[in-house]
Design a protein around this motif. Structure first.
Motif, PDB file in Angstrom:
ATOM      1  N   HIS A  41      42.846  47.886  58.711  1.00 40.75           N
ATOM      2  CA  HIS A  41      42.178  48.393  58.149  1.00 40.75           C
ATOM      3  C   HIS A  41      40.754  47.588  57.575  1.00 40.75           C
ATOM      4  CE1 HIS A  41      39.536  51.357  55.272  1.00 40.75           C
ATOM      5  NE2 HIS A  41      40.981  52.503  55.573  1.00 40.75           N
ATOM      6  N   ARG A  42      39.986  47.903  57.798  1.00 43.12           N
ATOM      7  CA  ARG A  42      38.692  46.883  57.379  1.00 43.12           C
ATOM      8  C   ARG A  42      38.599  46.522  55.082  1.00 43.12           C
ATOM      9  NH1 ARG A  42      33.260  45.746  59.113  1.00 43.12           N
ATOM     10  NH2 ARG A  42      32.565  44.587  58.202  1.00 43.12           N
ATOM     11  N   VAL A  43      38.542  47.517  54.744  1.00 43.07           N
ATOM     12  CA  VAL A  43      38.940  47.150  53.261  1.00 43.07           C
ATOM     13  C   VAL A  43      40.360  46.241  53.252  1.00 43.07           C
ATOM     14  CG1 VAL A  43      39.244  47.691  51.564  1.00 43.07           C
ATOM     15  CG2 VAL A  43      37.259  48.835  52.379  1.00 43.07           C
ATOM     16  N   ALA A  44      40.993  46.726  53.700  1.00 38.73           N
ATOM     17  CA  ALA A  44      42.008  45.794  54.147  1.00 38.73           C
ATOM     18  C   ALA A  44      42.341  43.967  53.780  1.00 38.73           C
ATOM     19  CB  ALA A  44      43.636  46.295  54.101  1.00 38.73           C
ATOM     20  N   VAL A  45      41.314  44.142  55.485  1.00 34.76           N
ATOM     21  CA  VAL A  45      40.820  42.612  56.430  1.00 34.76           C
ATOM     22  C   VAL A  45      40.218  41.965  54.824  1.00 34.76           C
ATOM     23  CG1 VAL A  45      39.720  41.549  58.069  1.00 34.76           C
ATOM     24  CG2 VAL A  45      40.881  43.657  58.199  1.00 34.76           C
ATOM     25  N   ASN A  46      38.757  42.580  54.824  1.00 32.98           N
ATOM     26  CA  ASN A  46      37.858  41.983  53.301  1.00 32.98           C
ATOM     27  C   ASN A  46      38.808  40.984  52.004  1.00 32.98           C
ATOM     28  OD1 ASN A  46      36.710  42.478  50.366  1.00 32.98           O
ATOM     29  ND2 ASN A  46      35.472  42.012  52.248  1.00 32.98           N
ATOM     30  N   LEU A  47      40.392  42.703  51.512  1.00 35.12           N
ATOM     31  CA  LEU A  47      40.824  42.204  50.265  1.00 35.12           C
ATOM     32  C   LEU A  47      41.627  40.999  50.546  1.00 35.12           C
ATOM     33  CD1 LEU A  47      41.268  45.801  48.766  1.00 35.12           C
ATOM     34  CD2 LEU A  47      39.937  44.585  48.379  1.00 35.12           C
ATOM     35  N   ALA A  48      42.444  41.204  51.347  1.00 36.31           N
ATOM     36  CA  ALA A  48      43.889  40.273  51.864  1.00 36.31           C
ATOM     37  C   ALA A  48      43.219  38.625  52.259  1.00 36.31           C
ATOM     38  CB  ALA A  48      44.582  40.611  53.261  1.00 36.31           C
ATOM     39  N   SER A  49      41.913  38.408  52.389  1.00 40.90           N
ATOM     40  CA  SER A  49      41.285  37.233  53.422  1.00 40.90           C
ATOM     41  C   SER A  49      40.788  36.570  52.248  1.00 40.90           C
ATOM     42  CB  SER A  49      40.435  37.260  54.107  1.00 40.90           C
ATOM     43  OG  SER A  49      39.638  38.255  54.198  1.00 40.90           O
ATOM     44  N   GLY A  55      48.074  34.154  46.369  1.00 40.34           N
ATOM     45  CA  GLY A  55      49.820  35.116  46.517  1.00 40.34           C
ATOM     46  C   GLY A  55      49.363  36.032  46.945  1.00 40.34           C
ATOM     47  N   ALA A  56      50.639  36.429  46.929  1.00 43.31           N
ATOM     48  CA  ALA A  56      50.912  38.140  46.525  1.00 43.31           C
ATOM     49  C   ALA A  56      50.264  39.171  45.697  1.00 43.31           C
ATOM     50  CB  ALA A  56      52.923  38.355  47.254  1.00 43.31           C
ATOM     51  N   VAL A  57      48.996  38.849  45.330  1.00 43.52           N
ATOM     52  CA  VAL A  57      48.941  39.654  44.251  1.00 43.52           C
ATOM     53  C   VAL A  57      48.692  41.345  44.198  1.00 43.52           C
ATOM     54  CG1 VAL A  57      47.635  37.417  43.413  1.00 43.52           C
ATOM     55  CG2 VAL A  57      46.117  38.852  44.845  1.00 43.52           C
ATOM     56  N   GLY A  58      48.566  41.698  42.892  1.00 45.88           N
ATOM     57  CA  GLY A  58      48.445  42.980  43.051  1.00 45.88           C
ATOM     58  C   GLY A  58      47.050  43.503  43.267  1.00 45.88           C
ATOM     59  N   PRO A  59      47.295  44.655  43.268  1.00 48.06           N
ATOM     60  CA  PRO A  59      45.228  45.541  42.697  1.00 48.06           C
ATOM     61  C   PRO A  59      44.768  45.199  41.282  1.00 48.06           C
ATOM     62  CG  PRO A  59      47.079  47.129  42.504  1.00 48.06           C
ATOM     63  CD  PRO A  59      48.251  45.800  42.733  1.00 48.06           C
ATOM     64  N   GLY A  60      45.515  44.806  40.254  1.00 50.06           N
ATOM     65  CA  GLY A  60      45.021  44.097  38.800  1.00 50.06           C
ATOM     66  C   GLY A  60      44.120  42.969  39.129  1.00 50.06           C
ATOM     67  N   THR A  61      45.010  42.030  39.654  1.00 48.60           N
ATOM     68  CA  THR A  61      44.646  40.932  39.788  1.00 48.60           C
ATOM     69  C   THR A  61      43.328  40.582  40.060  1.00 48.60           C
ATOM     70  OG1 THR A  61      46.818  39.574  39.808  1.00 48.60           O
ATOM     71  CG2 THR A  61      45.266  38.525  40.482  1.00 48.60           C
ATOM     72  N   VAL A  62      42.800  41.832  41.697  1.00 47.73           N
ATOM     73  CA  VAL A  62      42.079  41.541  42.673  1.00 47.73           C
ATOM     74  C   VAL A  62      40.830  42.444  41.947  1.00 47.73           C
ATOM     75  CG1 VAL A  62      41.485  42.677  44.749  1.00 47.73           C
ATOM     76  CG2 VAL A  62      43.791  41.410  44.717  1.00 47.73           C
ATOM     77  N   VAL A  74      41.338  49.200  45.923  1.00 46.37           N
ATOM     78  CA  VAL A  74      41.522  47.823  45.936  1.00 46.37           C
ATOM     79  C   VAL A  74      43.289  48.390  45.860  1.00 46.37           C
ATOM     80  CG1 VAL A  74      42.762  45.901  44.638  1.00 46.37           C
ATOM     81  CG2 VAL A  74      40.585  45.998  44.111  1.00 46.37           C
ATOM     82  N   SER A  75      43.281  49.488  44.769  1.00 43.42           N
ATOM     83  CA  SER A  75      44.933  49.453  45.064  1.00 43.42           C
ATOM     84  C   SER A  75      45.668  50.298  45.722  1.00 43.42           C
ATOM     85  CB  SER A  75      45.523  50.795  44.126  1.00 43.42           C
ATOM     86  OG  SER A  75      44.849  50.305  42.870  1.00 43.42           O
ATOM     87  N   ARG A  76      44.823  51.512  46.761  1.00 42.61           N
ATOM     88  CA  ARG A  76      44.846  51.449  48.239  1.00 42.61           C
ATOM     89  C   ARG A  76      45.540  50.932  49.525  1.00 42.61           C
ATOM     90  NH1 ARG A  76      39.374  54.530  49.583  1.00 42.61           N
ATOM     91  NH2 ARG A  76      39.740  55.305  47.210  1.00 42.61           N
ATOM     92  N   HIS A  77      45.694  49.808  49.204  1.00 38.77           N
ATOM     93  CA  HIS A  77      45.609  48.419  50.145  1.00 38.77           C
ATOM     94  C   HIS A  77      46.544  47.461  49.600  1.00 38.77           C
ATOM     95  CE1 HIS A  77      42.878  50.056  52.508  1.00 38.77           C
ATOM     96  NE2 HIS A  77      41.911  50.538  51.992  1.00 38.77           N
TER      97      HIS A  77
END
Length: 288
Positions: A41-49, A55-62, A74-77
């Motif tokens: 998913h385009r958004v997942a690629v953006n958020l993860a990269s 590290g393996a952070v959750g949506p709140g941190t991002v 953010v929470s969806r991915h």
């Protein structure tokens, strides 16, 4: 060393540093490399990269560190993406993608040029004066190893300088009193920010969200009835950038006036080359 021109660092960042870093977000190679890991998913690629360095952070941190993304997007991915690929895998894939994309955009002659190697050395030298305290995204990336190849060293250094200024910019936004949507809408109104199309596509906002933010900015006298910046709006955006400059002065003072000007010239030439090679969508920036 104090740089006499108060806008030299800002111009260097906008013309040479941030665009070189940002090529990664729009490169097909990034989607290919993360797609091979199962992140499609385009958004997942953006958020993860961008967040993997933390590290393996959750949506709140991002949401906190990215500032102007819609939290439910953010929470969806996140954190689900980390069940598909680990942060370490994402970081390795990102670096492979940057290697491939810069080689494509710049070509072998530029990749091997002494000018690119000089730009990398200057950018790395500037990062020596960056500071970790209060700068989450910078600090996370500063813990990553510095690549050996000049084009990757340059990209790594621009990432550090980009996130260092970005972290300070968030503090300036809070001081200026611009919430995430108001920051986006007022930036778009300058003509230098992302168009509404991309704000909605990448950041997850709806048109109704943007319209409500524009109404708040009109009530403050920042936008006029047509959605253009008023004199107060221009002054507010300049105060924002000036405060960001102050918080981001150390790397460029460390580099010195001559070094900053040289990095601007070398990096700017590389940016013009990657733009000419189609590194960014044609409708990414502007008031549209």
């Amino acid at each position: 060393m104090t740089i006499d021109d108060p806008h030299a660092a800002r111009r260097c960042w906008h013309a040479a540093i941030n665009p070189l870093h940002a090529t990664s977000y729009f490169s097909p190679e990034l989607f290919e490399e993360l797609g091979a890991l199962g992140v499609t998913h385009r958004v997942a690629v953006n958020l993860a990269s961008r967040s993997a360095a933390m590290g393996a952070v959750g949506p709140g941190t991002v949401t906190a560190t990215f500032y102007n993304y819609r939290h439910d997007l953010v929470s969806r991915h996140l954190p689900a993406v980390w069940d598909t690929a680990t942060p370490e895998q994402v970081l390795a894939a990102r670096l492979r993608a940057v290697d491939r994309s810069l080689r494509r955009l710049l070509g072998p002659e530029t990749i091997a040029s002494p000018e690119l190697a000089e730009a990398a050395d200057l950018a790395i030298r500037a990062t020596e004066a960056c500071t970790r305290h209060g700068r989450t995204l910078y600090a996370a990336h500063a813990d990553l190893p510095v690549p050996e190849e000049p084009h990757l060293r340059l990209w790594h250094a621009t990432t550090l300088l980009r996130e260092h200024r970005g972290d300070g910019h968030l503090a300036a936004l809070l001081i200026t009193g611009l919430d995430p949507l108001e920051a986006l809408v007022s930036h778009t109104a300058t003509g230098r920010g992302m168009t509404a199309k991309w704000v909605k596509s990448i950041r997850g906002w709806e048109q109704s969200d943007l319209d409500a933010a524009a109404d708040r900015l009109r009530a403050r006298g920042v936008l006029d009835a047509a959605g253009e910046l008023t004199d107060e709006g221009h002054a507010l955006r300049e105060r924002l950038e000036t405060e960001t400059d102050r918080l981001d002065a150390a790397p460029y003072e460390h580099l010195g006036a001559a070094g900053t000007a040289r990095l601007h010239a070398l990096g700017g030439a590389l940016v013009r080359q990657v733009i000419g090679a189609g590194a960014f969508p044609a409708d990414l920036f502007g008031k549209g």
